[in-house]
Motif scaffolding. Sequence first.
Motif, PDB file in Angstrom:
ATOM      1  N   ARG A  36      93.028 -23.995   5.515  1.00 31.94           N
ATOM      2  CA  ARG A  36      91.797 -23.235   5.286  1.00 31.94           C
ATOM      3  C   ARG A  36      91.428 -22.317   6.452  1.00 31.94           C
ATOM      4  NH1 ARG A  36      87.874 -26.688   1.809  1.00 31.94           N
ATOM      5  NH2 ARG A  36      89.345 -27.902   0.606  1.00 31.94           N
ATOM      6  N   GLY A  37      92.261 -22.269   7.473  1.00 29.99           N
ATOM      7  CA  GLY A  37      91.977 -21.417   8.620  1.00 29.99           C
ATOM      8  C   GLY A  37      91.206 -22.102   9.730  1.00 29.99           C
ATOM      9  N   GLY A  38      90.983 -23.393   9.603  1.00 29.92           N
ATOM     10  CA  GLY A  38      90.314 -24.154  10.652  1.00 29.92           C
ATOM     11  C   GLY A  38      91.318 -24.680  11.655  1.00 29.92           C
ATOM     12  N   PHE A 126      86.623 -22.500  13.335  1.00 30.13           N
ATOM     13  CA  PHE A 126      86.807 -22.067  11.957  1.00 30.13           C
ATOM     14  C   PHE A 126      86.691 -20.554  11.931  1.00 30.13           C
ATOM     15  CE2 PHE A 126      85.440 -26.433  11.728  1.00 30.13           C
ATOM     16  CZ  PHE A 126      86.408 -26.962  10.885  1.00 30.13           C
ATOM     17  N   GLY A 127      87.818 -19.884  11.746  1.00 26.52           N
ATOM     18  CA  GLY A 127      87.831 -18.423  11.783  1.00 26.52           C
ATOM     19  C   GLY A 127      87.993 -17.939  13.205  1.00 26.52           C
ATOM     20  N   ASP A 128      87.022 -17.158  13.681  1.00 31.58           N
ATOM     21  CA  ASP A 128      87.129 -16.582  15.018  1.00 31.58           C
ATOM     22  C   ASP A 128      86.380 -17.419  16.059  1.00 31.58           C
ATOM     23  OD1 ASP A 128      84.432 -16.032  14.701  1.00 31.58           O
ATOM     24  OD2 ASP A 128      84.735 -13.913  14.257  1.00 31.58           O
ATOM     25  N   GLU A 129      86.424 -16.944  17.296  1.00 35.71           N
ATOM     26  CA  GLU A 129      85.810 -17.655  18.428  1.00 35.71           C
ATOM     27  C   GLU A 129      84.326 -17.948  18.239  1.00 35.71           C
ATOM     28  OE1 GLU A 129      86.861 -18.885  21.477  1.00 35.71           O
ATOM     29  OE2 GLU A 129      88.924 -18.566  20.850  1.00 35.71           O
ATOM     30  N   ASN A 131      82.915 -19.108  15.749  1.00 43.37           N
ATOM     31  CA  ASN A 131      82.751 -20.317  14.930  1.00 43.37           C
ATOM     32  C   ASN A 131      83.439 -21.517  15.579  1.00 43.37           C
ATOM     33  OD1 ASN A 131      81.242 -19.174  12.794  1.00 43.37           O
ATOM     34  ND2 ASN A 131      83.117 -18.222  12.031  1.00 43.37           N
ATOM     35  N   ARG A 132      83.235 -21.649  16.863  1.00 45.39           N
ATOM     36  CA  ARG A 132      83.804 -22.746  17.645  1.00 45.39           C
ATOM     37  C   ARG A 132      82.688 -23.737  17.941  1.00 45.39           C
ATOM     38  NH1 ARG A 132      88.389 -21.135  21.397  1.00 45.39           N
ATOM     39  NH2 ARG A 132      89.010 -23.105  22.288  1.00 45.39           N
TER      40      ARG A 132
END
Length: 185
Positions: A36-38, A126-129, A131-132
Amino acid sequence: MRAPALSLFMGPVVRDRGREPLYGLFMTELPMFDARGGSLVSFVRLDSASLEVLGESSPVACSLVVVEWNQQVLLGFNVSRQQWELPGGSLEPGESAHDAALRELAEETGIRADRVSLVARAEFMFGDESNRFLAAVFGVALRSAPELVENEELSRFIWWDPTGELWDGMSSLDAEVTRRCFPHE
């Protein structure tokens, strides 16, 4: 309903060093990614004395709970994400990571514990930085099978052997967190 006879578990402190044996299992090198990209970016085992420092170093966004019974770990089927995962969720304003773990465990499973032990800090992206976030990972070992309560968030439950295989629909990130926490000899 109170969970009958609880005990806490804690293993040795182990830091990520690629694939290394831990409790007879081989860990995946981090970061690891799911479909899922996580990603699970980092994982550091901690002890209960680290709880106060945990929130001070970086804000913890959520708590996860590894519930062990009969050498298996509880997973719930998350209705919105359509996957099997550990109980847990976001901290409410002013709530400690420990209190969030107890609250989420009761809300999502019906298990009412007095205490859970801090096992680790996990960092997810999750996704880009942007969403850390950090998660406090707690553990509790049950001495008898609990009465689980299905709800609108977790609709079904299963006990999973962390030394076993993953299956479609299972969170590989939660599985890796579990394997790094589970006190398997």
